[in-house]
Design a protein around this motif. Structure first.
Motif, short mmCIF file in Angstrom:
data_model
loop_
_atom_site.label_atom_id
_atom_site.label_comp_id
_atom_site.label_asym_id
_atom_site.label_seq_id
_atom_site.Cartn_x
_atom_site.Cartn_y
_atom_site.Cartn_z
N SER A 73 0.82 -1.21 0.00
CA SER A 73 0.00 0.00 0.00
C SER A 73 0.85 1.26 0.00
CB SER A 73 -0.93 0.01 1.23
OG SER A 73 -0.17 0.07 2.43
N ALA A 76 1.68 1.98 -3.51
CA ALA A 76 0.48 2.49 -4.17
C ALA A 76 0.27 3.96 -3.84
CB ALA A 76 -0.73 1.67 -3.75
N ASP A 77 0.49 4.31 -2.56
CA ASP A 77 0.34 5.72 -2.17
C ASP A 77 1.38 6.59 -2.87
OD1 ASP A 77 -1.73 5.01 -0.54
OD2 ASP A 77 -0.51 4.92 1.29
N ALA A 79 2.80 5.99 -5.71
CA ALA A 79 2.48 6.07 -7.14
C ALA A 79 1.37 7.09 -7.40
CB ALA A 79 2.05 4.70 -7.65
N GLN A 80 0.47 7.25 -6.42
CA GLN A 80 -0.61 8.21 -6.58
C GLN A 80 -0.11 9.65 -6.47
OE1 GLN A 80 -3.60 7.23 -3.69
NE2 GLN A 80 -4.25 5.36 -4.76
N ASP A 81 0.88 9.88 -5.61
CA ASP A 81 1.42 11.23 -5.42
C ASP A 81 2.95 11.22 -5.53
OD1 ASP A 81 -1.07 12.59 -4.83
OD2 ASP A 81 -1.07 11.50 -2.94
N PRO A 82 3.49 10.84 -6.68
CA PRO A 82 4.94 10.78 -6.80
C PRO A 82 5.62 12.13 -6.64
CG PRO A 82 3.91 10.59 -8.95
CD PRO A 82 2.81 10.48 -7.94
N TRP A 83 4.89 13.18 -6.97
CA TRP A 83 5.49 14.51 -6.88
C TRP A 83 5.82 14.89 -5.44
CZ3 TRP A 83 2.77 18.08 -4.00
CH2 TRP A 83 1.44 17.76 -3.73
N SER A 285 -0.11 17.41 1.74
CA SER A 285 -0.28 15.95 1.76
C SER A 285 -1.37 15.49 2.71
CB SER A 285 1.03 15.28 2.16
OG SER A 285 1.36 15.56 3.51
#
Length: 354
Positions: A73, A76-77, A79-83, A285
């Motif tokens: 997970s 996954a997190d 990947a959702q907010d790579p920036w 965030s």
């Protein structure tokens, strides 16, 4: 005093310091107490050095402590907010480089020392590389390890004051849970295999990251669940504290005294900048302030891991940011330091310290 006597006194001082810090509710007292005791002993000329095997074992235990938190997970997190990760890593690295450049241009510190010492992470690696590059590695060591100690101390104090989270509990779990011989054997095997594999692959901070990655993978697959009782983790915290504190030899302390104001200026500037970034990170965030602060803290990954595990923060987020920055510093930090140090004009040097 012989070596056995020095170790005995250091152990006694470490236990007393840790008990005092834990007694006042300071998180990571089991790390900070031994660290403080080791600094005092090393500064007074104690001829002690932590054997590499003990240092690796302690870091492996900390890596395994973090491993369960690094589940799929987390990826996954990310990947959702790579920036968030890219921005956080680049901001901290850029701050370290900028502060080093300013200190060199303003002749606060010698150019190469300012740049190498301002790198926000991988302290031991930066010291060794700076020594190989012919820089004043003693000043670099003081800047790097002073930052690690200050970050650890400030983070613990903030956790106690701001987040209302104190010490006084077993590290990672119960002090004396039911004895599980198979679980402990698996823990040792995973730790040893993780260190060996990471070293074979040339992974940075192999003793910490190897067991952490391997343990996380095996935990996710449900293959094994490492057993880390308090009686095993407490000595690991102590050894990590000793590893940092014993680096402050009389020679390095003498160098630090001559440049104390300059070193505190450089270290404080970097810590303040990262603290400011943590406010922005918390806002964008949605993470709590302590999680953001620890994620952005320019300290040692192992000490931050211990503090994070002792407080109620998002440990996977903190360690993901710390590991990402650690790798970035190791990969591009030396190149940046060489380029900047080489670009400084030869005549722009401070007067000899002292």
């Amino acid at each position: 005093m012989n070596r056995t006597g020095q170790v005995g006194l250091l152990l006694l001082g470490s236990v007393a310091s840790a008990a005092a810090l834990e007694g006042i509710g300071l998180p990571a007292g089991l790390l900070l107490g031994p660290m403080i005791a080791a600094v005092v002993f090393a500064a007074r000329g104690a001829t002690l050095a932590l054997p590499p095997v003990l240092s690796m074992a302690a870091q492996a235990a900390i890596g395994l402590l973090i491993a369960p938190s690094l589940n799929p997970s987390v990826l996954a997190d990310a990947a959702q907010d790579p920036w968030l990760f890219v921005g956080g890593v680049l901001a901290t690295l850029a701050a370290g480089v900028l502060i080093g450049w300013i200190l060199a241009r303003w002749r606060v510190l010698p150019g190469s020392v300012a740049v190498w010492g301002s790198m926000p992470g991988a302290a031991t690696a930066m010291v060794l590389i700076a020594r190989d590059e012919g820089a004043d590695w003693q000043l670099v060591a003081v800047m790097s390890y002073l930052r690690v100690i200050l970050v650890a101390a400030l983070a613990s104090i903030l956790a106690a004051l701001v987040a209302g989270q104190g010490g006084g509990h077993a590290p990672g779990g119960a002090w004396f849970p039911a004895f599980d011989a198979l679980g402990l054997a698996e823990t040792v095997a995973i730790g040893a295999a993780g260190v060996w594999g990471a070293k074979r692959l040339g992974m940075p901070a192999a003793a910490l990251l190897g067991p952490m990655v391997l343990g996380a993978a095996l935990e996710s697959l449900g293959v094994v669940h490492p057993q880390l009782p308090g009686w095993l983790l407490a000595p690991s915290y102590l050894l990590v504290g000793w590893r940092i504190g014993l680096g402050f030899t009389p020679e390095i302390v003498a160098t630090a005294r001559r440049a104390a104001s300059r070193l505190l200026l450089a270290t404080g500037a970097l810590i303040l900048f990262c603290a400011g970034c943590s406010l922005i990170l918390a806002r964008v965030s949605g993470k709590d302030l302590m999680t953001a602060y620890l994620a952005m803290s320019p300290g040692g990954a192992d000490s931050v891991a211990i503090i994070a595990s002792s407080t109620h923060v998002d440990v996977p987020f903190v360690m993901s940011m710390q590991v990402a920055r650690f790798v970035a510093v190791l990969l591009i930090g030396p190149w940046l330091a060489r380029r900047i140090a080489a670009s400084l004009e030869p005549e722009q040097k401070v007067e000899p310290l002292g």
